[in-house]
Design a protein around this motif. Structure first.
Motif, PDB file in Angstrom:
ATOM      1  N   ALA A  97     -32.404  26.639 -36.775  1.00 41.75           N
ATOM      2  CA  ALA A  97     -33.627  25.869 -36.537  1.00 41.75           C
ATOM      3  C   ALA A  97     -33.422  24.409 -36.921  1.00 41.75           C
ATOM      4  CB  ALA A  97     -34.784  26.478 -37.333  1.00 41.75           C
ATOM      5  N   LEU A  98     -32.682  24.184 -38.030  1.00 45.61           N
ATOM      6  CA  LEU A  98     -32.427  22.806 -38.465  1.00 45.61           C
ATOM      7  C   LEU A  98     -31.486  22.084 -37.506  1.00 45.61           C
ATOM      8  CD1 LEU A  98     -32.163  23.303 -42.340  1.00 45.61           C
ATOM      9  CD2 LEU A  98     -34.024  22.242 -41.040  1.00 45.61           C
ATOM     10  N   ALA A  99     -30.555  22.848 -36.888  1.00 40.49           N
ATOM     11  CA  ALA A  99     -29.666  22.235 -35.891  1.00 40.49           C
ATOM     12  C   ALA A  99     -30.486  21.710 -34.710  1.00 40.49           C
ATOM     13  CB  ALA A  99     -28.634  23.249 -35.414  1.00 40.49           C
ATOM     14  N   VAL A 100     -31.460  22.495 -34.265  1.00 35.69           N
ATOM     15  CA  VAL A 100     -32.327  22.059 -33.164  1.00 35.69           C
ATOM     16  C   VAL A 100     -33.094  20.805 -33.567  1.00 35.69           C
ATOM     17  CG1 VAL A 100     -34.304  22.677 -31.730  1.00 35.69           C
ATOM     18  CG2 VAL A 100     -32.572  24.401 -32.262  1.00 35.69           C
ATOM     19  N   ARG A 101     -33.614  20.836 -34.790  1.00 33.98           N
ATOM     20  CA  ARG A 101     -34.401  19.704 -35.285  1.00 33.98           C
ATOM     21  C   ARG A 101     -33.549  18.423 -35.300  1.00 33.98           C
ATOM     22  NH1 ARG A 101     -35.286  16.807 -39.719  1.00 33.98           N
ATOM     23  NH2 ARG A 101     -37.416  16.094 -40.086  1.00 33.98           N
ATOM     24  N   SER A 102     -32.312  18.527 -35.875  1.00 35.98           N
ATOM     25  CA  SER A 102     -31.478  17.320 -35.944  1.00 35.98           C
ATOM     26  C   SER A 102     -31.106  16.810 -34.570  1.00 35.98           C
ATOM     27  CB  SER A 102     -30.182  17.577 -36.719  1.00 35.98           C
ATOM     28  OG  SER A 102     -30.317  18.604 -37.609  1.00 35.98           O
ATOM     29  N   SER A 103     -30.852  17.734 -33.638  1.00 34.25           N
ATOM     30  CA  SER A 103     -30.484  17.259 -32.299  1.00 34.25           C
ATOM     31  C   SER A 103     -31.677  16.576 -31.627  1.00 34.25           C
ATOM     32  CB  SER A 103     -29.957  18.417 -31.445  1.00 34.25           C
ATOM     33  OG  SER A 103     -31.011  19.250 -31.057  1.00 34.25           O
ATOM     34  N   ARG A 104     -32.884  17.016 -31.950  1.00 34.97           N
ATOM     35  CA  ARG A 104     -34.073  16.402 -31.357  1.00 34.97           C
ATOM     36  C   ARG A 104     -34.302  14.992 -31.888  1.00 34.97           C
ATOM     37  NH1 ARG A 104     -38.673  21.093 -31.400  1.00 34.97           N
ATOM     38  NH2 ARG A 104     -37.896  22.325 -29.673  1.00 34.97           N
ATOM     39  N   ILE A 105     -33.917  14.773 -33.157  1.00 31.25           N
ATOM     40  CA  ILE A 105     -34.114  13.423 -33.690  1.00 31.25           C
ATOM     41  C   ILE A 105     -32.838  12.594 -33.561  1.00 31.25           C
ATOM     42  CG2 ILE A 105     -35.993  14.054 -35.270  1.00 31.25           C
ATOM     43  CD1 ILE A 105     -33.982  14.144 -37.535  1.00 31.25           C
ATOM     44  N   GLY A 106     -31.819  13.173 -32.898  1.00 32.26           N
ATOM     45  CA  GLY A 106     -30.625  12.394 -32.575  1.00 32.26           C
ATOM     46  C   GLY A 106     -29.604  12.278 -33.687  1.00 32.26           C
ATOM     47  N   ASP A 107     -29.699  13.139 -34.698  1.00 31.49           N
ATOM     48  CA  ASP A 107     -28.726  13.100 -35.786  1.00 31.49           C
ATOM     49  C   ASP A 107     -27.562  14.048 -35.461  1.00 31.49           C
ATOM     50  OD1 ASP A 107     -27.300  13.106 -38.118  1.00 31.49           O
ATOM     51  OD2 ASP A 107     -29.055  13.300 -39.434  1.00 31.49           O
ATOM     52  N   THR A 108     -26.579  13.512 -34.715  1.00 31.38           N
ATOM     53  CA  THR A 108     -25.499  14.357 -34.210  1.00 31.38           C
ATOM     54  C   THR A 108     -24.663  14.974 -35.323  1.00 31.38           C
ATOM     55  OG1 THR A 108     -25.404  12.795 -32.389  1.00 31.38           O
ATOM     56  CG2 THR A 108     -23.635  14.421 -32.512  1.00 31.38           C
ATOM     57  N   ARG A 109     -24.421  14.192 -36.376  1.00 32.74           N
ATOM     58  CA  ARG A 109     -23.572  14.710 -37.456  1.00 32.74           C
ATOM     59  C   ARG A 109     -24.239  15.877 -38.168  1.00 32.74           C
ATOM     60  NH1 ARG A 109     -21.198  10.569 -41.476  1.00 32.74           N
ATOM     61  NH2 ARG A 109     -20.357  12.528 -42.258  1.00 32.74           N
ATOM     62  N   ALA A 110     -25.538  15.724 -38.448  1.00 36.79           N
ATOM     63  CA  ALA A 110     -26.272  16.817 -39.099  1.00 36.79           C
ATOM     64  C   ALA A 110     -26.284  18.047 -38.184  1.00 36.79           C
ATOM     65  CB  ALA A 110     -27.691  16.381 -39.423  1.00 36.79           C
ATOM     66  N   THR A 111     -26.444  17.811 -36.886  1.00 33.73           N
ATOM     67  CA  THR A 111     -26.454  18.925 -35.934  1.00 33.73           C
ATOM     68  C   THR A 111     -25.154  19.709 -36.033  1.00 33.73           C
ATOM     69  OG1 THR A 111     -27.780  17.565 -34.445  1.00 33.73           O
ATOM     70  CG2 THR A 111     -26.811  19.553 -33.517  1.00 33.73           C
ATOM     71  N   SER A 112     -24.019  18.978 -36.041  1.00 32.16           N
ATOM     72  CA  SER A 112     -22.723  19.642 -36.155  1.00 32.16           C
ATOM     73  C   SER A 112     -22.630  20.448 -37.437  1.00 32.16           C
ATOM     74  CB  SER A 112     -21.588  18.616 -36.118  1.00 32.16           C
ATOM     75  OG  SER A 112     -21.406  18.174 -34.798  1.00 32.16           O
ATOM     76  N   ARG A 113     -23.114  19.866 -38.510  1.00 27.74           N
ATOM     77  CA  ARG A 113     -23.045  20.539 -39.802  1.00 27.74           C
ATOM     78  C   ARG A 113     -23.833  21.846 -39.760  1.00 27.74           C
ATOM     79  NH1 ARG A 113     -24.895  16.399 -43.078  1.00 27.74           N
ATOM     80  NH2 ARG A 113     -26.951  17.358 -43.230  1.00 27.74           N
ATOM     81  N   TYR A 114     -25.058  21.774 -39.216  1.00 29.73           N
ATOM     82  CA  TYR A 114     -25.900  22.975 -39.173  1.00 29.73           C
ATOM     83  C   TYR A 114     -25.320  24.030 -38.231  1.00 29.73           C
ATOM     84  CZ  TYR A 114     -29.477  20.546 -41.877  1.00 29.73           C
ATOM     85  OH  TYR A 114     -30.167  19.897 -42.874  1.00 29.73           O
ATOM     86  N   LEU A 115     -24.757  23.576 -37.118  1.00 30.87           N
ATOM     87  CA  LEU A 115     -24.144  24.540 -36.186  1.00 30.87           C
ATOM     88  C   LEU A 115     -22.995  25.262 -36.872  1.00 30.87           C
ATOM     89  CD1 LEU A 115     -24.062  22.509 -32.823  1.00 30.87           C
ATOM     90  CD2 LEU A 115     -25.485  24.494 -33.350  1.00 30.87           C
ATOM     91  N   LEU A 116     -22.192  24.490 -37.611  1.00 34.34           N
ATOM     92  CA  LEU A 116     -21.041  25.072 -38.315  1.00 34.34           C
ATOM     93  C   LEU A 116     -21.516  26.083 -39.362  1.00 34.34           C
ATOM     94  CD1 LEU A 116     -17.973  24.949 -38.503  1.00 34.34           C
ATOM     95  CD2 LEU A 116     -18.215  23.243 -40.299  1.00 34.34           C
ATOM     96  N   LEU A 117     -22.569  25.710 -40.100  1.00 35.90           N
ATOM     97  CA  LEU A 117     -23.111  26.628 -41.109  1.00 35.90           C
ATOM     98  C   LEU A 117     -23.572  27.937 -40.462  1.00 35.90           C
ATOM     99  CD1 LEU A 117     -25.244  24.443 -43.566  1.00 35.90           C
ATOM    100  CD2 LEU A 117     -23.465  26.085 -44.178  1.00 35.90           C
ATOM    101  N   THR A 118     -24.219  27.806 -39.298  1.00 37.26           N
ATOM    102  CA  THR A 118     -24.691  28.999 -38.590  1.00 37.26           C
ATOM    103  C   THR A 118     -23.520  29.893 -38.218  1.00 37.26           C
ATOM    104  OG1 THR A 118     -26.425  27.596 -37.666  1.00 37.26           O
ATOM    105  CG2 THR A 118     -26.168  29.780 -36.697  1.00 37.26           C
ATOM    106  N   ILE A 119     -22.441  29.268 -37.712  1.00 36.77           N
ATOM    107  CA  ILE A 119     -21.254  30.037 -37.320  1.00 36.77           C
ATOM    108  C   ILE A 119     -20.656  30.737 -38.538  1.00 36.77           C
ATOM    109  CG2 ILE A 119     -18.899  29.860 -36.425  1.00 36.77           C
ATOM    110  CD1 ILE A 119     -19.942  27.383 -34.786  1.00 36.77           C
ATOM    111  N   ILE A 120     -20.570  30.013 -39.650  1.00 31.87           N
ATOM    112  CA  ILE A 120     -19.990  30.611 -40.865  1.00 31.87           C
ATOM    113  C   ILE A 120     -20.821  31.818 -41.322  1.00 31.87           C
ATOM    114  CG2 ILE A 120     -19.570  30.209 -43.336  1.00 31.87           C
ATOM    115  CD1 ILE A 120     -18.841  27.282 -42.546  1.00 31.87           C
ATOM    116  N   CYS A 121     -22.156  31.652 -41.320  1.00 22.17           N
ATOM    117  CA  CYS A 121     -23.023  32.770 -41.725  1.00 22.17           C
ATOM    118  C   CYS A 121     -22.814  33.974 -40.810  1.00 22.17           C
ATOM    119  CB  CYS A 121     -24.485  32.351 -41.678  1.00 22.17           C
ATOM    120  SG  CYS A 121     -24.940  31.284 -43.023  1.00 22.17           S
ATOM    121  N   ALA A 122     -22.722  33.716 -39.514  1.00 22.63           N
ATOM    122  CA  ALA A 122     -22.529  34.815 -38.562  1.00 22.63           C
ATOM    123  C   ALA A 122     -21.216  35.535 -38.854  1.00 22.63           C
ATOM    124  CB  ALA A 122     -22.544  34.281 -37.134  1.00 22.63           C
ATOM    125  N   CYS A 123     -20.190  34.769 -39.223  1.00 23.56           N
ATOM    126  CA  CYS A 123     -18.890  35.379 -39.540  1.00 23.56           C
ATOM    127  C   CYS A 123     -18.998  36.210 -40.821  1.00 23.56           C
ATOM    128  CB  CYS A 123     -17.812  34.325 -39.682  1.00 23.56           C
ATOM    129  SG  CYS A 123     -17.428  33.517 -38.121  1.00 23.56           S
TER     130      CYS A 123
END
Lengths: 218, 179
Positions: free
Chosen positions: A86-112
């Motif tokens: 949810a935070l990845a979506v939020r950051s991408s909506r406000i244009g914070d690309t770096r935060a988006t990458s961070r949140y996406l990575l965290l999501t992937i790690i949790c899934a693993c």
């Protein structure tokens, strides 16, 4: 930011009247897909309902053979990954690309992490011969009612299909991470992240029900 | 789309509530509630699901039609569950209104009464043609449930007895398997 305006709007497909229309079409399609997912899983839940009402004691015994602590850990991990999605979506909506990458990575790690825990759970069940249906062959669990094997049949189908969804989610989120690092998303266009997160929340939703229904039978 | 973004803080608050509800589910599991265990677990899970759908999935700001699509799928999953359980849970009961015994264990007048009676008739008169069987089914449908159901049952009692023996054999086999 992109220099040429044509590159900037390369995501806009000419058969839509406006970007807004393109987004609502994507959303409708996604919700229809999620509805289909609910109906897909409903078959497993109905099988569960029938077998549990017919063999309550076998389900209680089967449930006690699972480790609710590992199930609980996975619940927390998946809930946290839903937060980061949810935070990845939020950051991408406000244009914070770096935060988006961070949140996406965290999501992937949790899934693993979820799948690794699942792997340990599965291998423990395999080694004790707690397998579905005709493969059911418990060596050291004592005398078990016949339908404990039905419980494990439903357990493996439900968590197996759910695990497959997690695996697909990991693949899609890696794709999103790569695309995000390429600078393909902006506040004007982040539909793939939005849709990916919707899918991920649904996977979380299914687990929210599977956890108490499988691990926590009195 | 023109709505304000939910703050990070609010997302974290919702996540914390989800954690509390998870802990609550586990706590309820430790206190033995018997049959209520399932009810409470499903209610808590539904509260968690509602939070995820409304906040994380932004259902609150979603187009009404999309919400309808999703909630519609839940409705149909509910119908699927309710009707299937209603069937499987009532197979041992006697439907007095229709004069039909809904009991596969004893074999008489269970679901699919027509096929059964036709099979019994087959055994009585040796091999019969497909046409004769269909004609039988038609008569059966014509005479069907209505008021005379109970009397018809009596008339078919001897036929049903044969079936009962068969059904007993079948259930014995099942028991053997379970052992």
């Amino acid at each position: 930011m992109e220099s040429s305006s044509s590159k900037e709007r390369s995501w806009f497909q000419h058969h839509f009247a406006s970007p807004g229309q393109q987004l609502s079409a994507a959303k409708l399609g996604m919700w229809l897909f999620l509805a289909q997912e609910v109906l897909f899983f409903s078959g497993i839940f109905v099988a569960y309902g029938i077998y549990r009402t017919h063999h309550p004691e076998a389900f209680s015994i089967g449930s006690h053979l699972l480790d609710w602590k590992l199930g609980g850990l996975n619940t927390v991990v998946l809930l946290f990954s839903s937060l980061t999605a949810a935070l990845a979506v939020r950051s991408s909506r406000i244009g914070d690309t770096r935060a988006t990458s961070r949140y996406l990575l965290l999501t992937i790690i949790c899934a693993c992490i979820f799948l690794v825990v699942k792997y340990f759970e599965y291998s423990a069940k395999f080694s004790h011969g707690l397998l579905p249906g005709k493969f059911f062959d418990p060596h050291d669990a004592g005398d078990l009612p016949y339908h404990v094997r039905s419980f494990f049949g439903i357990y493996f189908v439900a968590t197996g299909v759910h695990g497959l969804h997690v695996l697909i989610g990991i693949g899609y989120f890696i794709f999103l991470l790569v695309r995000n690092n390429q600078g393909r998303f902006s506040p004007a266009y982040n539909t793939p992240i939005d849709m990916g997160a919707l899918y991920w929340h649904l996977v979380d939703l299914i687990w929210i029900y599977l956890f108490p229904l499988l691990y926590l039978i009195d | 789309m023109a709505h304000e973004e939910v703050s990070v803080r609010n997302y974290v608050v919702v996540f914390s509530v989800l954690l509390v509800l998870t802990a609550l589910t586990v706590a309820v599991y430790q206190v033995h509630l018997g049959a209520w265990n399932l009810v409470v677990a499903v209610i808590i899970a539904t509260m968690k699901a509602a939070l995820v759908v409304v906040v994380f999935m932004h259902m609150a700001h979603e187009a009404r039609f999309n919400a309808l699509v999703f909630l519609g799928s839940l409705l149909f999953a509910g119908i699927f569950l309710a009707y299937t359980l209603n069937d499987t849970e009532r197979r041992m009961e006697v439907d007095e209104y229709h004069g039909a015994l809904v009991d596969p264990e004893t074999g008489d007048w269970a679901y699919g009464v027509a096929e059964q009676l036709s099979a019994i008739a087959d055994r009585e008169s040796g091999a019969r043609t497909e046409e004769a069987r269909e004609a039988d089914l038609e008569t059966l449908e014509g005479a069907a449930p209505a008021a005379g159901g109970a009397e018809e049952l009596g008339a078919d009692e001897e036929r049903a007895d044969d079936e009962e023996a068969d059904a007993e054999e079948a259930s014995d086999e099942r028991d053997d398997k379970e052992e």
